[in-house]
Design an enzyme around this catalytic site. Structure first.
Site, mmCIF file in Angstrom:
data_model
loop_
_atom_site.group_PDB
_atom_site.id
_atom_site.type_symbol
_atom_site.label_atom_id
_atom_site.label_comp_id
_atom_site.label_asym_id
_atom_site.label_seq_id
_atom_site.Cartn_x
_atom_site.Cartn_y
_atom_site.Cartn_z
ATOM 1 N N ASP A 43 1.044 -1.224 0.000
ATOM 2 C CA ASP A 43 0.475 0.506 0.046
ATOM 3 C C ASP A 43 1.147 1.042 -0.165
ATOM 4 O OD1 ASP A 43 -2.842 0.586 0.795
ATOM 5 O OD2 ASP A 43 -2.493 2.394 0.852
ATOM 6 N N VAL A 86 1.242 1.911 -6.668
ATOM 7 C CA VAL A 86 1.836 0.523 -7.181
ATOM 8 C C VAL A 86 1.851 1.112 -8.701
ATOM 9 C CG1 VAL A 86 -0.326 -0.771 -5.837
ATOM 10 C CG2 VAL A 86 -1.039 0.946 -7.520
ATOM 11 N N ASN A 118 -6.008 -5.312 -6.556
ATOM 12 C CA ASN A 118 -6.776 -4.563 -5.822
ATOM 13 C C ASN A 118 -6.638 -2.780 -5.665
ATOM 14 O OD1 ASN A 118 -8.716 -4.342 -3.680
ATOM 15 N ND2 ASN A 118 -7.177 -3.586 -2.429
ATOM 16 N N TYR A 146 -13.016 5.017 -14.694
ATOM 17 C CA TYR A 146 -13.225 4.464 -13.594
ATOM 18 C C TYR A 146 -13.587 2.810 -14.870
ATOM 19 C CZ TYR A 146 -13.791 1.391 -9.784
ATOM 20 O OH TYR A 146 -14.469 0.683 -8.628
ATOM 21 N N LYS A 203 -11.537 -0.610 -15.263
ATOM 22 C CA LYS A 203 -12.102 -1.501 -14.685
ATOM 23 C C LYS A 203 -11.816 -2.665 -16.135
ATOM 24 C CE LYS A 203 -11.059 -0.879 -10.082
ATOM 25 N NZ LYS A 203 -10.217 -1.762 -9.640
ATOM 26 N N ILE A 245 -20.314 -1.708 -2.104
ATOM 27 C CA ILE A 245 -19.417 -2.398 -1.195
ATOM 28 C C ILE A 245 -18.999 -1.541 0.099
ATOM 29 C CG2 ILE A 245 -17.879 -4.430 0.118
ATOM 30 C CD1 ILE A 245 -19.378 -5.143 -2.614
ATOM 31 N N THR A 250 -17.225 0.301 2.291
ATOM 32 C CA THR A 250 -15.783 0.577 2.783
ATOM 33 C C THR A 250 -15.009 2.441 2.983
ATOM 34 O OG1 THR A 250 -14.846 0.572 0.105
ATOM 35 C CG2 THR A 250 -15.360 -2.000 0.610
HETATM 36 P P1 NAD Z 1 -10.514 1.896 0.036
HETATM 37 O O1 NAD Z 1 -10.173 3.230 -0.059
HETATM 38 O O2 NAD Z 1 -10.601 1.433 1.115
HETATM 39 O O3 NAD Z 1 -8.937 0.876 -0.242
HETATM 40 C C1 NAD Z 1 -7.943 1.015 -0.828
HETATM 41 C C2 NAD Z 1 -6.159 1.181 -0.290
HETATM 42 O O4 NAD Z 1 -5.642 0.833 -1.876
HETATM 43 C C3 NAD Z 1 -6.135 2.118 -0.069
HETATM 44 O O5 NAD Z 1 -5.591 1.132 1.735
HETATM 45 C C4 NAD Z 1 -5.291 2.883 -0.822
HETATM 46 O O6 NAD Z 1 -4.087 3.931 0.572
HETATM 47 C C5 NAD Z 1 -4.382 1.924 -1.679
HETATM 48 N N1 NAD Z 1 -3.669 2.909 -2.579
HETATM 49 C C6 NAD Z 1 -4.985 3.715 -3.694
HETATM 50 N N2 NAD Z 1 -4.218 4.156 -4.758
HETATM 51 C C7 NAD Z 1 -2.466 3.558 -4.482
HETATM 52 C C8 NAD Z 1 -1.968 3.593 -4.950
HETATM 53 N N3 NAD Z 1 -1.670 4.256 -5.936
HETATM 54 N N4 NAD Z 1 -0.278 2.371 -4.283
HETATM 55 C C9 NAD Z 1 -0.993 1.906 -3.810
HETATM 56 N N5 NAD Z 1 -1.762 1.969 -3.357
HETATM 57 C C10 NAD Z 1 -3.443 2.402 -3.483
HETATM 58 O O7 NAD Z 1 -11.011 1.018 -1.127
HETATM 59 P P2 NAD Z 1 -12.421 -0.414 -1.491
HETATM 60 O O8 NAD Z 1 -13.182 0.107 -1.855
HETATM 61 O O9 NAD Z 1 -11.266 -1.487 -1.163
HETATM 62 O O10 NAD Z 1 -11.042 -0.711 -3.471
HETATM 63 C C11 NAD Z 1 -10.377 -1.587 -3.251
HETATM 64 C C12 NAD Z 1 -10.913 -1.898 -4.913
HETATM 65 O O11 NAD Z 1 -11.669 -2.752 -4.570
HETATM 66 C C13 NAD Z 1 -10.740 -0.744 -6.059
HETATM 67 O O12 NAD Z 1 -9.734 -1.123 -6.991
HETATM 68 C C14 NAD Z 1 -12.075 0.008 -6.565
HETATM 69 O O13 NAD Z 1 -11.651 0.504 -7.564
HETATM 70 C C15 NAD Z 1 -12.690 -1.816 -6.217
HETATM 71 N N6 NAD Z 1 -13.998 -2.211 -6.416
HETATM 72 C C16 NAD Z 1 -14.625 -1.408 -5.016
HETATM 73 C C17 NAD Z 1 -16.168 -1.089 -4.817
HETATM 74 C C18 NAD Z 1 -16.539 -0.689 -3.936
HETATM 75 O O14 NAD Z 1 -18.375 -0.285 -3.718
HETATM 76 N N7 NAD Z 1 -16.311 -0.218 -2.448
HETATM 77 C C19 NAD Z 1 -17.065 -1.624 -5.494
HETATM 78 C C20 NAD Z 1 -16.454 -2.425 -7.103
HETATM 79 C C21 NAD Z 1 -15.197 -2.674 -7.211
#
Ligand code: NAD
Length: 250
Positions: free
Chosen positions: A37, A62, A88, A153, A157, A188, A190
């Site tokens: 992260d 990343v 992720n 986005y 994706k 989701i 989060t």
């Molecule tokens: P979140 O914000 O809770 O966690 C994301 C994490 O990624 C954070 O800890 C952040 O510091 C880290 N991060 C972001 N950019 C970064 C970078 N450049 N380098 C390293 N780390 C980085 O988000 P989440 O809801 O857990 O989402 C995780 C994944 O799931 C994402 O790819 C998101 O697009 C996808 N997603 C989420 C949902 C939702 O409803 N939450 C739905 C579909 C897909």
């Protein structure tokens, strides 16, 4: 449970939300975690609270190719292989295309999509060395169905979805034992989506779209990720697993 005993699992975005829940579930089932992260402080806390001893917390953006190259060397020296790669890390913003700057577009494409390419490219020799490598790429229902205000986005994706299939085909042709699948969560709850649920109007609109009538929880996605990473899914590659409470069934 020891489904992942002896397995090395790298999870990006491991400091929060779905990545955090995934790391916790892997650790509970015996895996050694490489937690990636860019949030150093949160990552340290996650590492310290995880079951087991050998886990490593790696601060990395990343989108940084040199960082991935250095990390691959570090994993090679310490373990000689990587069993599981979960790409992720990601984020999105609600904004119409006409109001989106090129900088905002590039940032979303870079974190969600460039990162998957870079990790796949530089981790592939280590995944192949494991003999049963598994890549799980985080897409979204937005990689399958569009929504207004999510241009970059959705593009990212959707890109992750197709890139995963190409990865699967190239690995199958190479007979290197590596499988690649994408996962497509719906809504989701989060830290990423919390602001939306804090607004009753937006929350109502989001959930109107969810037949099950509630947002998903991070562990409900983590469970599906663990399945795709495990030998139980050994005949699955190039597939997309939707976990969305029925949203895209309509
Ligand atoms: P979140 O914000 O809770 O966690 C994301 C994490 O990624 C954070 O800890 C952040 O510091 C880290 N991060 C972001 N950019 C970064 C970078 N450049 N380098 C390293 N780390 C980085 O988000 P989440 O809801 O857990 O989402 C995780 C994944 O799931 C994402 O790819 C998101 O697009 C996808 N997603 C989420 C949902 C939702 O409803 N939450 C739905 C579909 C897909």
């Amino acid at each position: 449970m020891t489904r992942f005993a002896g397995r090395i699992a790298l999870v990006t975005g491991a400091a929060s939300g779905i990545g955090l829940s995934t790391a916790q579930r892997f650790a509970a089932e015996g895996a050694t975690l490489l937690l990636v992260d860019r949030d150093r402080e949160k990552l340290k806390t996650v590492r310290n609270n995880l079951a087991g001893e050998a886990h490593d917390a790696i601060t990395l953006d990343v989108t940084d190719e040199q960082g991935w190259i250095a990390l691959a060397e570090r994993i090679k020296a310490r373990f000689g292989k990587l069993d599981i790669l979960v790409n992720n890390a990601g984020f999105g913003r609600f904004k119409p295309i006409t109001e989106t700057s090129l900088e905002e577009w590039r940032s979303i494409i870079s974190v969600n999509l460039d990162s998957v390419f870079l990790a796949t490219k530089h981790m592939m020799p280590l995944l192949a060395a494991s003999g049963h490598g598994a890549v799980v790429n985080m897409s979204s229902i937005r990689g399958i169905v569009a929504a207004s205000g999510t241009g970059p986005y959705c593009a990212a994706k959707g890109g992750v979805r197709m890139f995963t299939k190409v990865t699967a085909l190239e690995c199958a042709e190479a007979r290197n034992g590596v499988r690649a699948n994408s996962i497509h969560p719906g809504h989701i709850r989060t830290p990423l989506s919390a602001p939306a649920y804090a607004d009753p109007e937006i929350a109502k609109k989001l959930l109107a779209d969810v037949p099950i009538g509630r947002p998903g929880e991070p562990d409900e996605i983590a469970n599906a990720i663990l399945f795709l990473a495990s030998d139980e899914s050994r005949y699955m590659t190039g597939a997309e697993l939707v976990v969305d409470g029925g949203t895209t069934a309509q």
